[in-house]
Design a protein around this motif. Structure first.
Motif, mmCIF file in Angstrom:
data_model
loop_
_atom_site.group_PDB
_atom_site.id
_atom_site.type_symbol
_atom_site.label_atom_id
_atom_site.label_comp_id
_atom_site.label_asym_id
_atom_site.label_seq_id
_atom_site.Cartn_x
_atom_site.Cartn_y
_atom_site.Cartn_z
ATOM 1 N N HIS B 178 36.230 34.655 91.117
ATOM 2 C CA HIS B 178 36.543 33.694 90.058
ATOM 3 C C HIS B 178 38.024 33.643 89.750
ATOM 4 N N ARG B 180 40.378 31.399 90.497
ATOM 5 C CA ARG B 180 41.033 30.167 90.057
ATOM 6 C C ARG B 180 40.559 29.697 88.693
ATOM 7 N N THR B 181 39.320 29.289 88.619
ATOM 8 C CA THR B 181 38.862 28.773 87.327
ATOM 9 C C THR B 181 38.051 29.854 86.628
ATOM 10 N N LYS B 183 35.817 30.348 84.270
ATOM 11 C CA LYS B 183 34.885 29.781 83.289
ATOM 12 C C LYS B 183 33.634 30.633 83.386
ATOM 13 N N HIS B 184 33.552 31.571 82.465
ATOM 14 C CA HIS B 184 32.518 32.557 82.689
ATOM 15 C C HIS B 184 31.134 32.082 82.315
ATOM 16 N N ARG B 185 30.174 32.476 83.116
ATOM 17 C CA ARG B 185 28.814 32.045 82.917
ATOM 18 C C ARG B 185 28.019 33.004 82.050
ATOM 19 N N LEU B 186 28.697 33.839 81.282
ATOM 20 C CA LEU B 186 27.974 34.693 80.357
ATOM 21 C C LEU B 186 28.276 34.243 78.935
ATOM 22 N N ASP B 187 28.303 32.928 78.731
ATOM 23 C CA ASP B 187 28.580 32.392 77.398
ATOM 24 C C ASP B 187 27.387 31.598 76.916
#
Lengths: 397, 207
Positions: B178, B180-181, B183-187
């Motif tokens: 991850h 580059r971007t 944007k975490h998927r644990l939100d």
């Protein structure tokens, strides 16, 4: 009626103003979801997780990544914060206060005026409405219940007395679609009052689970007068027996239409849950009925794990009124090539659409029982297909 | 009010989670608490159908319960949920937090790491990885295939050659994916309600 509504609105504003003055934190009930969920499927989400990382082409990406777990973790925590099912089994929470302590958590001393009004409301409800309703019930006990054609009028009158006892204000829509003999009437279930509401507008034969206590007494007395079909829960599991009795009844065209609540349990009137397919397997015309209660005047949902029947009736009789709308939907029959489950879902969707309720696929039985493992296995299968699928692509290239 | 007392007990949340969100989650907590004793047990969680069908459901439930305990109170409940708050909101704080916030990237990754690492030895062994894989795929993939997936994953992530994945190796593997971007998927995004008029600005009110 309208004046009552105006009073409720004023009361709510007063509470909010009072809270603002004293800087009390206000508890706002959540009628909508707690979480903003993104409705994506398992595949799409996992691909998103993987894609947000490497800029490599997806086909060349490895089969499994440690971050795949994020999808399941997030979905799990989201369902802990808010899920579609468990909230259907408790009473709906209202935005405005209807002067019944039971429906709002904000009740504490705000102003003298409000307390006086609440006290007055209490007096009226318990002092006037309740004794009135008790008196009407005493009168009705003397009328015999009978199902002969001539006594149909008596039957209807009895139910209408019950309706008046509960101070129920019912609006019937589309009465031209009322169920006819030899058909099956299907409705969403919120409380035993549904029966009274429907039966005061037409004669039905009932099907249902035998209860103990007050309900049982009522059921037994009804059987003496009419050919109703009551079951034991153990018998309910024998689906063939159920189907046989139902189809026998339906084939006899002189018999009254059967009234069935296919959800199998009381739901809190915000949604329609899975319809059990038993009643849809029989070849008969189905007359769907949608019942929607107006929550502002009283909450009709019977939370059977919290309140017994007597307690529930007391609460019903002492709320302001029971206001509901009944829609008779046009009759439906099972089409060629449609199986019972699809037919049930079609009927359910029609009822949900008419009543403005959420259409859910979950089983109402989850109120008391655990969910089947087959659903978990479906999720596992989907995920494995993702993993194994990419491997097949790799072996090909 | 109970919620006010809760706020006094958990100062770590006041900056991270807004007041209305705590109120709503408290109401959720009480609706899950069927025994009405102020704590949740594992059965209370398992009663949620959507969680029961989640392949990792049991592991997620475990994350709420501290070592060896069977009950979790509201404080512990919020503590675990606080991991999932989106990070952007932290930057709006005027006061910088004294310790690392629960929803920092590292703590989010630690949460995920602990889902794998059952025996809490700070290493994901091959067996532990296989266990989680087996939970996620059910019976649909053979042992050999699953074994080779596990082996390959460890090979890629393991840098010090001890045939297991430590937390720093886990973070590094996530870094590489991850970069580059971020944007975490644990939100999870909790919808906030604007509570009527309960703001400090409004208290110079009309009387």
């Amino acid at each position: 009626m309208k004046s009552l509504l105006k009073i409720f609105e004023w009361a709510t504003l007063r509470i909010e103003r009072g809270a603002k003055e004293k800087n009390h934190p206000l508890y706002k009930p959540y009628s909508n979801a707690i979480i903003a969920k993104e409705p994506m499927s398992l595949e799409e989400e996992i691909k998103e997780i993987r894609r947000s990382g490497s800029n490599k082409d997806l086909d060349a990406a490895p089969e499994f990544e440690m971050s795949d777990i994020f999808y399941f973790a997030r979905r799990g925590v989201e369902s802990i914060m808010d899920d579609e099912v468990t909230k259907r089994f408790s009473a709906e929470e209202l935005e405005s206060w209807n002067l019944l302590t039971r429906s709002n958590h904000n009740f504490h001393y705000i102003s003298l005026r409000l307390t006086v009004l609440w006290g007055l409301g209490l007096l009226i409800r318990y002092g006037i409405l309740l004794p009135l309703s008790e008196r009407t019930i005493d009168q009705s006990k003397n009328d015999p219940l009978s199902c002969n054609f001539m006594s149909e009028k008596v039957h209807l009158m009895c139910y209408r007395i019950c309706v008046r006892a509960l101070t129920a204000i019912i609006t019937y829509h589309d009465s031209e679609n009322k169920p006819k003999n030899g058909g099956i009437c299907v409705a969403n279930h919120t409380s035993p009052i549904d029966v009274i509401i429907l039966a005061s507008d037409g004669c039905y034969a009932m099907v249902g689970q035998i209860h103990g206590g007050l309900m049982g007494v009522i059921q037994r007395s009804m059987v003496k007068a009419c050919p109703h079909i009551w079951f034991e829960r153990s018998e309910v599991k024998d689906r063939h027996l159920v189907a046989k009795r139902l189809s026998d009844h339906v084939e006899d065209k002189s018999k009254l239409p059967i009234l069935i609540f296919p959800e199998g349990t009381c739901i809190n009137n915000t949604s329609v849950m899975m319809f059990k397919k038993g009643s849809f397997e029989i070849r008969a015309t189905v007359y769907p009925v949608a019942i929607k209660y107006d929550p502002r005047f009283g909450d009709a949902f019977w939370n059977s794990s919290k309140f017994g029947m007597v307690n529930y009736l007391l609460r019903m009789m002492s709320s302001w009124a029971i206001v509901c709308s009944v829609w008779y939907l046009p009759p439906m029959s099972r089409e060629e090539g449609e199986d019972a489950v699809q037919f049930a879902n079609r009927v359910k969707a029609a009822i949900a659409r008419q009543g403005g309720l959420v259409d859910l696929l979950w089983d109402g039985g989850l109120k008391r029982g655990k969910v089947k493992d087959t659903f978990k296995e479906e999720q596992q299968k989907l995920y494995s297909k993702m993993l194994v699928g990419t491997q097949e692509d790799r072996s090909r290239s | 009010m109970v919620v006010k007392n809760c706020l006094l007990l958990c100062p770590v949340f006041v900056s991270a989670v807004s007041h209305s969100q705590i109120t709503r989650l408290y109401s959720r907590f009480t609706s899950l608490d069927k025994g009405e004793n102020g704590t949740l047990s594992r059965e209370d969680f398992q009663r949620i159908p959507e969680l029961a069908i989640n392949p990792l459901g049991d592991r997620i439930i475990n994350a709420f319960f501290p070592e060896g305990e069977d009950q979790v109170n509201f404080r512990g409940f919020m503590r675990t949920l606080a991991h999932f708050r989106p990070i952007e909101d932290n930057e709006k704080n005027k006061n910088p937090p004294t310790s690392e916030p629960l929803n920092s990237r590292t703590n989010k990754l630690l949460f995920a790491f602990r889902l794998y690492d059952l025996d809490r030895d700070d290493k994901i062994s091959r067996d532990e990885l296989l266990q989680v894989l087996r939970m996620m795929v059910g019976v649909n993939i053979s042992d050999e295939q699953l074994g080779s997936i596990a082996d390959r994953t460890i090979q890629e992530a393991d840098t010090n050659g001890d045939n297991s994945i430590s937390f720093s190796e886990f973070i590094k593997a996530d870094d590489q994916r991850h970069e580059r971007t971020w944007k975490h998927r644990l939100d999870t995004h909790i919808v906030t309600y604007v509570t009527a008029g309960v703001t400090n600005a409004g208290s110079t009110g009309t009387r």
